[in-house]
Design an enzyme around this catalytic site. Structure first.
Site, PDB file in Angstrom:
ATOM      1  N   HIS A  99      -2.545   1.151  -3.939  1.00  0.00           N
ATOM      2  CA  HIS A  99      -2.811   1.659  -5.280  1.00  0.00           C
ATOM      3  C   HIS A  99      -4.274   1.524  -5.686  1.00  0.00           C
ATOM      4  CE1 HIS A  99       1.435   2.131  -5.842  1.00  0.00           C
ATOM      5  NE2 HIS A  99       1.639   0.839  -5.611  1.00  0.00           N
ATOM      6  N   GLU A 100      -5.070   0.808  -4.891  1.00  0.00           N
ATOM      7  CA  GLU A 100      -6.468   0.599  -5.307  1.00  0.00           C
ATOM      8  C   GLU A 100      -7.398   1.517  -4.516  1.00  0.00           C
ATOM      9  OE1 GLU A 100      -7.606  -3.394  -6.400  1.00  0.00           O
ATOM     10  OE2 GLU A 100      -5.526  -4.056  -6.330  1.00  0.00           O
TER      11      GLU A 100
END
Lengths: 506, 401
Positions: B159-160
């Site tokens: 997600h980053e």
């Protein structure tokens, strides 16, 4: 309320576990006649003190003074005097009432009350001001003040080595009376403190402190030594607090050890005050009627104290189970390692134990609190003449190898802690150049200001010129922004930085 | 987000053209605040004149610093700067370290909860990187012990930045400019012509850059070093409230770093609708640390709104007000937290809260803020600027610079 129940539960569990493992058989008193003198007491703290000492000197030092004296009279402001003072000044405060917070961020300031026929200078917080005296400088002395009605502390130090806090009367100043923190080498002596909702004297995260000859009463905790090393607590009169003398580790602090604490020749009497601590504070866990409490602090010596009339128990050695309302700290050792109980006078303790203590006692079918209780059951402790006391949990304690701590006259250092000098890369000019000037000046390339090389060409043998210009710059070059003044660096530092700048070769 | 893409590709194309210009040479000088000593950059600060009890780096005004990281070469530091700003480190070339740690936003991102790849909204805010050289644990919950260990999190979190170790190595090794820069920064490792870029070199270079983000020249610091006029009367009043035992701020936000680097359970609220974050309970596997978070440094705190681990408080004023609201006043029903003992009811007045904010603003100093690379070895655009720029236009603001 829930928290108290949880703590009782924790203590009860410990007591229960202990009971399962040990029969509680009274042993016959053995009469011993020593055949040879015992060893001398040693501690790592004492080694440091004696290594620094070539002579016998017990708290014989004073903080430095220069001869400058500033007199503050009733109606004037103490803080104004502090602002005007140079390091080394003695500020004499005449009797009167001073309604202010005094902060001292300079070295070697002495704040000294003048007492006339019993009349003190009074610092009055009127229930609205936070602290009476805050200090962060080294070599600070505060004495002869009467301090009352502050919300926070009477006297609070944040860092600052070599301090003396003495002869003050402190009445009802909120959380702590005297609270030196994060400093090395200090004396807290001859203060009279009462009515404090946490500790009357609280030595927090400190090294080499003597707390001697104070009178502390009507507070939740009398004297606290917390996350500190090499502390001597001697000759204090500690009565009618919830808990008398405490030495412990508070979990979750950045300095995580407590060791080498000597508690001797104190009067720890009738500490049965109702616990009126702030909910959530660690001392809110202290059972009413506790003479001494040692929690997680190592190498504590308890010697020749008179411990009487404390209704829960004379002294308690324990771990963090007493601090059940705080988050645990995996980096702090919770055990009170190597407790040493020398000869003490203990009488009349435990007559009316607090409910949480009663719950622990009930597991042993006991109703009266003991003189000494170790809820952990340490196996590396020692006690002299254990048959003299009613004890609980001391079955694994051995005989002490020494009888007294007379080799340690003080834990303060014979000479003040010197400022940090003569280490590598401690040149002030270099540190100022790289730490401040380099934000705008690089050696050979253009940054915000002109390169150091160009400045070298302009100023050659004239560091004074650079130092003077930097204090009050004027716009010289159209191709660079005007330099912000650097007068925040003192003359000496600016000149040192200029010299360093001119000598730089890369 | 969709309407961004054509613009991005357009800018990518022009950037690629730019990258074919002359090769990048890494800076041979140390950044400000560092002395070049036997080939390595070593930190220099006036705070090194001062002692510190037990070398813990916590105390008062003239207290020495906690232990720090330094000793990287100038070239490693400069390589780290390029990597830090280069979105090529992410899976799809859209997210760089600087996306969430933007220099112009206090090395944070101005968001309560940061946004990662594909617009993923993350559970926590991006901590500022100022003064990370002095920290010994990382992430809000303290689960990493070094910067190298920390950066593995965002680099490879889906997600980053969404990359993975193999993809990252393949990407960097596939860019000749990077092979050439790594050879400048790690000459001993690149003696043979076919040497490949390794992950530990990537981590070392980014660490080298991050530890140069030093902020110790605020007006507060001038005061601490002895210049009494550096702070105004209201600011000094704020300092005295800050260190008083009523407000107790300095007990955990301890000078000189304004953090004691411990985990504390405060019981601050999450943003509306977000479930309670257990914080350090998870990595420490310790129920009593439920809701515990690392005490953040307050240096440059003015620049990193909103505040707390998930950005519940929009302003410093709101953040300081939390502390006078009473123990556990914002703890959700059913949560039993071991709230830190310094959280109590100090009954601070409105004036005192204002003074605290005045003081906190004296901790601002960006004098060592690094320059952002004008072009990146990958040929990509530094994405954090593009996103910030477009975001600002969305708010109806024009950027004339």
């Amino acid at each position: 309320m829930n928290k108290i129940v949880a703590v009782v539960g924790a203590l009860a569990l410990l007591g229960g576990g202990y009971y399962l493992g040990n029969a509680n058989q009274p042993e016959p008193t053995v009469i011993k006649v020593p055949t040879a003198p015992k060893a001398e007491f040693t501690s790592s703290g004492a080694d440091e003190v004696s290594a620094a000492s070539g002579k016998v000197s017990v708290r014989a030092w004073e903080t430095p003074t220069s001869g400058e004296v500033i007199i503050v009279k009733d109606g004037e402001s103490i803080q104004d005097a502090v602002k005007a003072a140079q390091p080394g000044a003695v500020i004499k405060v005449m009797p009167g009432t001073y309604k202010e917070t005094v902060y001292v961020d300079k070295d070697n300031i002495t704040l000294s009350g003048v007492i006339e026929r019993g009349a003190y200078p009074v610092m009055d917080g009127e229930g609205v001001r936070n602290d009476a005296v805050l200090y962060s400088g080294n070599g600070f002395t505060v004495e002869n003040l009467y301090i009352t009605k502050y919300k926070g502390n009477a006297i609070m130090g944040q860092a600052g080595n070599n301090y003396i806090i003495r002869n003050n009367i402190i009445v009802d100043t909120g959380v702590y009376g005297i609270f030196p923190q994060l400093g090395k080498n200090g004396i807290v002596a001859h203060n009279v403190i009462s009515g404090i909702e946490d500790a009357a004297i609280y030595v927090g995260m400190s090294d080499n402190v003597d707390v001697v000859y104070n009178q502390v009463f009507d507070s939740v905790a009398g004297i606290e030594i917390e996350n500190s090393r090499s502390a001597l607590v001697e000759g204090n009169f500690v009565y009618n607090n919830t808990g008398g003398i405490l030495a412990f580790i508070t979990p979750g602090l950045p300095i995580k050890t407590c060791s080498d604490v000597i508690i001797r020749n104190n009067f720890v009497v009738d500490n049965n005050h109702e616990n009126f601590a702030i909910p959530g504070s660690l001392v809110s866990n202290i059972p009413q009627g506790t003479g001494m409490l040692i929690m997680a602090c190592d190498d504590v010596v308890v010697e020749q104290n008179i411990i009487t009339g404390n209704e829960s128990m004379g002294m308690l050695f324990t771990d963090f189970s007493l601090a059940g309302n705080a988050a645990t700290d995996p980096d702090a050792d919770p055990r009170p390692n190597r407790p040493k109980i020398l000869n003490n006078i203990m009488r009349d303790n435990g007559k009316n134990p607090a409910p949480m203590v009663r719950a622990v006692l009930a597991t042993q079918m006991l109703t009266r609190g003991p003189d000494v209780i170790d809820t952990v059951g340490m196996d590396d402790g020692c006690i002299l003449n254990p048959e003299r006391y009613r004890t609980f949990g001391l079955e694994k304690y051995g005989d002490c190898e020494f009888e007294n701590t007379k080799t340690v006259l003080t834990y303060t250092l014979p000479e003040p802690v010197p400022p940090r000098v003569n280490e590598t890369n401690m040149d002030k000019g270099k540190l100022a150049y790289y730490g401040v000037c380099a934000g705008c000046h690089a050696y050979g390339s253009r940054m915000i200001g002109p390169p150091t090389q160009i400045i070298q060409a302009l100023y050659m043998d004239n560091p004074e010129g650079i130092a003077a210009y930097a204090a009050a710059p004027v716009r010289k070059r159209d191709d660079y922004p005007e330099m912000p003044p650097q007068g925040h660096l003192d003359d000496e530092t600016r000149l040192a930085a200029a010299k360093f700048m001119l000598g730089l070769t890369r | 987000m969709k309407r961004l893409l054509p613009m991005l590709f357009a800018s990518l194309a022009s950037a690629v053209a730019l990258a074919q210009a002359e090769p990048i040479v890494l800076n041979a000088d140390c950044p400000p605040g560092f002395e070049l000593s036997t080939g390595q950059c070593e930190l220099r600060s006036l705070y090194q004149l001062y002692p510190s009890l037990q070398d813990a780096g916590v105390g008062g005004l003239k207290t020495g610093l906690p232990g720090w990281r330094d000793g990287f070469t100038p070239q490693q530091t400069d390589l780290g700067r390029y990597l830090f700003f280069d979105p090529v480190l992410s899976r799809d070339g859209t997210v760089s370290c600087a996306t969430c740690h933007a220099p112009d936003r206090g090395f944070s991102d101005g968001l309560g909860r940061s946004v990662g790849i594909n617009g993923s909204v993350l559970p926590r805010s991006a901590p500022s990187l100022w003064n990370v050289a002095f920290l010994n644990s990382f992430f809000w919950d303290g689960r990493a012990d070094s910067l190298e260990e920390q950066m593995v999190g965002p680099l490879f979190d889906k997600h980053e930045m969404g990359s993975d170790p193999q993809l990252l190595l393949d990407t960097l090794n596939g860019i000749p400019a990077y092979r050439q820069l790594f050879a400048q920064a790690f000459p001993a490792d690149f003696k043979s012509g076919d040497a490949e870029i390794r992950l530990d070199q990537v981590y070392a270079a980014i660490t080298a850059f991050q530890v140069t983000l030093v902020s110790l020249n605020s007006r507060y610091d001038q005061y601490a070093h002895g210049y009494a006029d550096a702070l105004t009367e209201p600011e000094i009043e704020g300092l005295n409230i800050f260190r008083s035992f009523v407000a107790r701020c300095a007990e955990c936000h301890t000078p000189p770093l304004f953090t004691n680097q411990q985990v504390a359970v405060l019981g601050t609220p999450e943003p509306e609708g977000m479930p309670f974050d257990p914080g350090a309970q998870i990595p420490m596997n310790e129920p009593s640390q439920r809701g515990g978070f690392k005490v953040p440094s307050l240096r440059n705190i003015e620049l990193t709104a909103p505040y707390m681990h998930s950005g519940r408080f929009a302003t410093l004023r709101e953040a300081v007000s939390f502390y006078t609201g009473g123990r556990g006043h914002a703890v959700p029903e059913g949560e039993e937290l071991k709230i830190h003992w310094h959280i109590w009811e100090p009954n601070l007045t409105e004036d005192e809260l204002d003074r605290l904010v005045d003081f906190l603003k004296t901790l601002t100093d960006e004098s060592f803020k690094p320059e952002q690379p004008r072009r990146l070895p990958s040929g990509l655009q530094p994405m954090h600027q593009v996103i910030a720029y477009i975001g600002e236009n969305d708010n109806g603001e024009e950027d004339h610079e």
